[in-house]
Scaffold this motif. Structure first.
Motif, PDB file in Angstrom:
ATOM      1  N   LEU A 224     -13.701  34.697  26.178  1.00 26.47           N
ATOM      2  CA  LEU A 224     -12.713  35.256  25.270  1.00 26.47           C
ATOM      3  C   LEU A 224     -13.110  34.930  23.830  1.00 26.47           C
ATOM      4  O   LEU A 224     -13.434  33.785  23.524  1.00 26.47           O
ATOM      5  N   THR A 225     -13.099  35.943  22.970  1.00 27.59           N
ATOM      6  CA  THR A 225     -13.385  35.724  21.557  1.00 27.59           C
ATOM      7  C   THR A 225     -12.149  36.094  20.733  1.00 27.59           C
ATOM      8  O   THR A 225     -11.328  36.909  21.164  1.00 27.59           O
ATOM      9  N   GLY A 226     -12.054  35.504  19.572  1.00 29.25           N
ATOM     10  CA  GLY A 226     -10.967  35.819  18.650  1.00 29.25           C
ATOM     11  C   GLY A 226     -11.465  35.784  17.225  1.00 29.25           C
ATOM     12  O   GLY A 226     -12.328  34.973  16.875  1.00 29.25           O
ATOM     13  N   SER A 227     -10.959  36.686  16.398  1.00 31.99           N
ATOM     14  CA  SER A 227     -11.324  36.703  14.981  1.00 31.99           C
ATOM     15  C   SER A 227     -10.149  37.239  14.169  1.00 31.99           C
ATOM     16  O   SER A 227      -9.355  38.034  14.662  1.00 31.99           O
ATOM     17  N   ILE A 228     -10.056  36.779  12.937  1.00 30.68           N
ATOM     18  CA  ILE A 228      -8.970  37.203  12.049  1.00 30.68           C
ATOM     19  C   ILE A 228      -9.535  38.131  10.980  1.00 30.68           C
ATOM     20  O   ILE A 228     -10.591  37.871  10.425  1.00 30.68           O
ATOM     21  N   TYR A 229      -8.815  39.212  10.751  1.00 32.63           N
ATOM     22  CA  TYR A 229      -9.175  40.144   9.679  1.00 32.63           C
ATOM     23  C   TYR A 229      -7.900  40.456   8.890  1.00 32.63           C
ATOM     24  O   TYR A 229      -6.833  40.604   9.471  1.00 32.63           O
ATOM     25  N   PHE A 230      -8.057  40.564   7.579  1.00 36.68           N
ATOM     26  CA  PHE A 230      -6.949  40.924   6.705  1.00 36.68           C
ATOM     27  C   PHE A 230      -7.147  42.349   6.227  1.00 36.68           C
ATOM     28  O   PHE A 230      -8.274  42.785   6.007  1.00 36.68           O
ATOM     29  N   HIS A 231      -6.046  43.062   6.047  1.00 34.67           N
ATOM     30  CA  HIS A 231      -6.081  44.458   5.628  1.00 34.67           C
ATOM     31  C   HIS A 231      -6.106  44.534   4.101  1.00 34.67           C
ATOM     32  O   HIS A 231      -5.234  45.124   3.469  1.00 34.67           O
ATOM     33  N   THR A 232      -7.097  43.897   3.524  1.00 34.71           N
ATOM     34  CA  THR A 232      -7.257  43.859   2.077  1.00 34.71           C
ATOM     35  C   THR A 232      -8.702  43.513   1.765  1.00 34.71           C
ATOM     36  O   THR A 232      -9.429  43.008   2.618  1.00 34.71           O
ATOM     37  N   LYS A 233      -9.113  43.770   0.542  1.00 33.11           N
ATOM     38  CA  LYS A 233     -10.456  43.393   0.110  1.00 33.11           C
ATOM     39  C   LYS A 233     -10.544  41.871   0.137  1.00 33.11           C
ATOM     40  O   LYS A 233      -9.648  41.189  -0.358  1.00 33.11           O
ATOM     41  N   PRO A 234     -11.614  41.315   0.722  1.00 28.96           N
ATOM     42  CA  PRO A 234     -11.706  39.856   0.813  1.00 28.96           C
ATOM     43  C   PRO A 234     -11.696  39.180  -0.551  1.00 28.96           C
ATOM     44  O   PRO A 234     -12.498  39.491  -1.417  1.00 28.96           O
ATOM     45  N   ASN A 235     -10.748  38.288  -0.746  1.00 27.14           N
ATOM     46  CA  ASN A 235     -10.659  37.434  -1.925  1.00 27.14           C
ATOM     47  C   ASN A 235     -10.115  36.105  -1.416  1.00 27.14           C
ATOM     48  O   ASN A 235      -8.910  35.936  -1.270  1.00 27.14           O
ATOM     49  N   TYR A 236     -11.026  35.200  -1.121  1.00 29.58           N
ATOM     50  CA  TYR A 236     -10.679  33.970  -0.419  1.00 29.58           C
ATOM     51  C   TYR A 236      -9.584  33.176  -1.118  1.00 29.58           C
ATOM     52  O   TYR A 236      -8.701  32.629  -0.472  1.00 29.58           O
ATOM     53  N   ASP A 237      -9.625  33.131  -2.452  1.00 27.89           N
ATOM     54  CA  ASP A 237      -8.618  32.353  -3.182  1.00 27.89           C
ATOM     55  C   ASP A 237      -7.208  32.893  -2.956  1.00 27.89           C
ATOM     56  O   ASP A 237      -6.257  32.137  -2.838  1.00 27.89           O
TER      57      ASP A 237
END
Length: 191
Positions: free
Chosen positions: A154-167
């Protein structure tokens, strides 16, 4: 003499006018702000115990959606983030599955500042794997895989529905990362 007085008056008038005009409040643009995210103080976890060959606990603040074949998404609408869970049965392909999981993580090395590997092992439940923390403006900031090495992967990953901006997404990443670690820690393979 008259012209000298006139020049002095003009100079004094100019200086006073400059001070009067420059003493007003200046309009300063506001700095760009980031979204304030409020998280529940206590997380309530619910158990997934469906037809798939595993069970796990997940945050009740998320919305679970089945994608078929024991693949799921856990959506966090307020944070605009999604955990993608992908299940694969193991049949003499464990090396390929491990290589693919590691390759997926290290494809983000171009945008990542750091990739931290955190090994995971639960000998009682025969669940072993790796949790990856990806720092920087990568597309995903956390990933994991767990397996029993013989039947389940089983694998898991997180994605955000926005341009990556870590801060700006760091608080949401921290919150959801804890949920991902909880999923890893509560996985049980069905017999």
């Amino acid at each position: 003499m008259k012209s000298r007085r006139k020049i002095i008056r003009v100079a004094v008038f100019t200086i006073i006018s400059t001070f009067l005009v420059s003493c007003g409040d200046e309009t300063v643009p506001k700095p760009q702000a980031y979204l304030r995210l409020d998280y529940p103080i206590e997380d309530n976890h619910v158990m997934y115990d469906g037809t798939c060959p595993f069970t796990f606990e997940f945050n009740s603040q998320s919305i679970m959606k089945s994608k078929g074949n024991c693949n799921f998404t856990l959506e966090y609408p307020k944070m605009k983030g999604t955990i993608h869970l992908t299940y694969k049965p193991v049949s003499d392909n464990i090396e390929v599955l491990l290589r693919d999981a590691q390759k997926l993580t290290y494809e983000h090395v171009i945008k990542a500042n750091t990739i931290k590997e955190l090994p995971f092992s639960n000998g009682l439940e025969n669940v072993h794997g790796m949790f990856y923390q990806v720092g920087g403006n990568a597309a995903t900031n956390a990933q994991f895989y767990v397996t029993d090495s013989t039947n389940h992967f089983l694998t898991g990953s997180i994605y955000f529905h926005t341009k990556p901006n870590y801060d700006s997404i760091m608080p949401a990443v921290s919150y959801i990362k804890e949920d991902m670690q909880n999923i890893m820690e509560t996985i049980k393979w069905k017999k």
